[in-house]
Design a protein around this motif. Structure first.
Motif: not given
Length: 287
Positions: A19-22, A32-34, A106-109, A157-166
């Protein structure tokens, strides 16, 4: 409440390590998890379904959080998620926030193919082109959800949707509406135009004024707003792809609006124009 599985005492547990590696983009993409953190995000994740499969795969909770949010734990269990009672140290080890709230899922994409969004013939879409700040991306997604948009598109060209801040900034809206990711801006514009959607670039230097567009009655049809980078806006080549470049008027002395605020104004302007005949939904239930 009795543990569903043994309490995870050590942060060195294999499940905790996974989980931490996500928190890192390369691992999210590989698995494909976030991560979804906090009660609001976890509640929405537990309720979300991707086809016939639950989006929430696994939930780590402190004993205190499990008691406080028993409804969330129950919903997660009913959806098939594995529940782990964990110490506060374990939650802190997994979490990406300074003050964890005791729940980490922990969620699936859950991104949607762009073709499916086009096939649904959306009337209001937010396109994030060159948006690099994850907090802004999540906040725009939240604004789009609140305004009743049917989809959000993030270009390649945009940020990762699954970034924890996003994910945190979306406050659960990530689970409410279709989001396509990694779409080249040229393809996004061409596909939406072919689907009968008018493309409007939001830019402070636009040659058209949002108030004037509303007064002329040009905002009532299917519309996609294209939002650019926080610092330098939209490149000329991207603006040239759209049907019009529209500025939000500044009536006071402020130098400009930030991305999320401008997005909220633009999306709500379209929502108001599109709903003018039928009125707007009242979120409080009062008149």
């Amino acid at each position: 409440m009795a543990p569903v599985s043994p309490e995870l005492i050590s942060p060195r547990s294999a499940r905790v390590s996974a989980a931490r590696r996500l928190g890192r983009r390369n691992f999210r993409g590989k698995e494909r998890l976030f991560l979804a953190e906090g009660p609001q995000a976890v509640r929405e994740a537990a309720a979300h379904r991707g086809g016939n499969t639950g989006t929430l795969v696994e939930l780590f909770a402190t004993v205190e959080a499990a008691e406080r949010y028993a409804d969330i734990i129950g919903g997660a269990r009913d959806g098939g998620a594995r529940i782990h009672l964990a110490s506060e140290d374990v939650i802190a080890d997994i979490s990406t926030t300074v003050t964890p709230q005791g729940l980490v899922g922990v969620c699936r994409f859950l991104d949607t193919p762009f073709e499916e969004i086009l096939a649904a013939r959306p009337r209001l879409v937010a396109v994030l082109a060159h948006v690099r700040d994850p907090g802004n991306a999540g906040t725009v997604l939240r604004c789009a959800d609140a305004a009743g948009a049917e989809a959000v598109v993030l270009t390649d060209a945009s940020v990762d949707l699954y970034n924890p801040k996003a994910v945190r900034a979306s406050v659960g809206s990530l689970f409410h509406l279709p989001v396509a990711v990694g779409v080249p801006v040229e393809r996004a514009v061409a596909g939406l135009r072919d689907a009968g959607v008018r493309l409007l670039a939001a830019d402070g230097a636009g040659d058209r004024d949002l108030d004037d567009e509303l007064d002329r009655g040009t905002m009532g049809g299917p519309t996609a707003w294209v939002f650019g980078n926080e610092a330098w806006g939209l490149p000329e080549e991207t603006r040239a792809l759209t049907d019009a470049v529209v500025r939000v008027p500044i009536h006071g002395r402020a130098e400009s609006l930030n991305l999320a605020t401008a997005a909220a104004v633009c999306l709500y302007a379209s929502a108001r124009a599109q709903r003018a005949a039928g009125g707007c939904r009242c979120v409080t239930g009062s008149q």
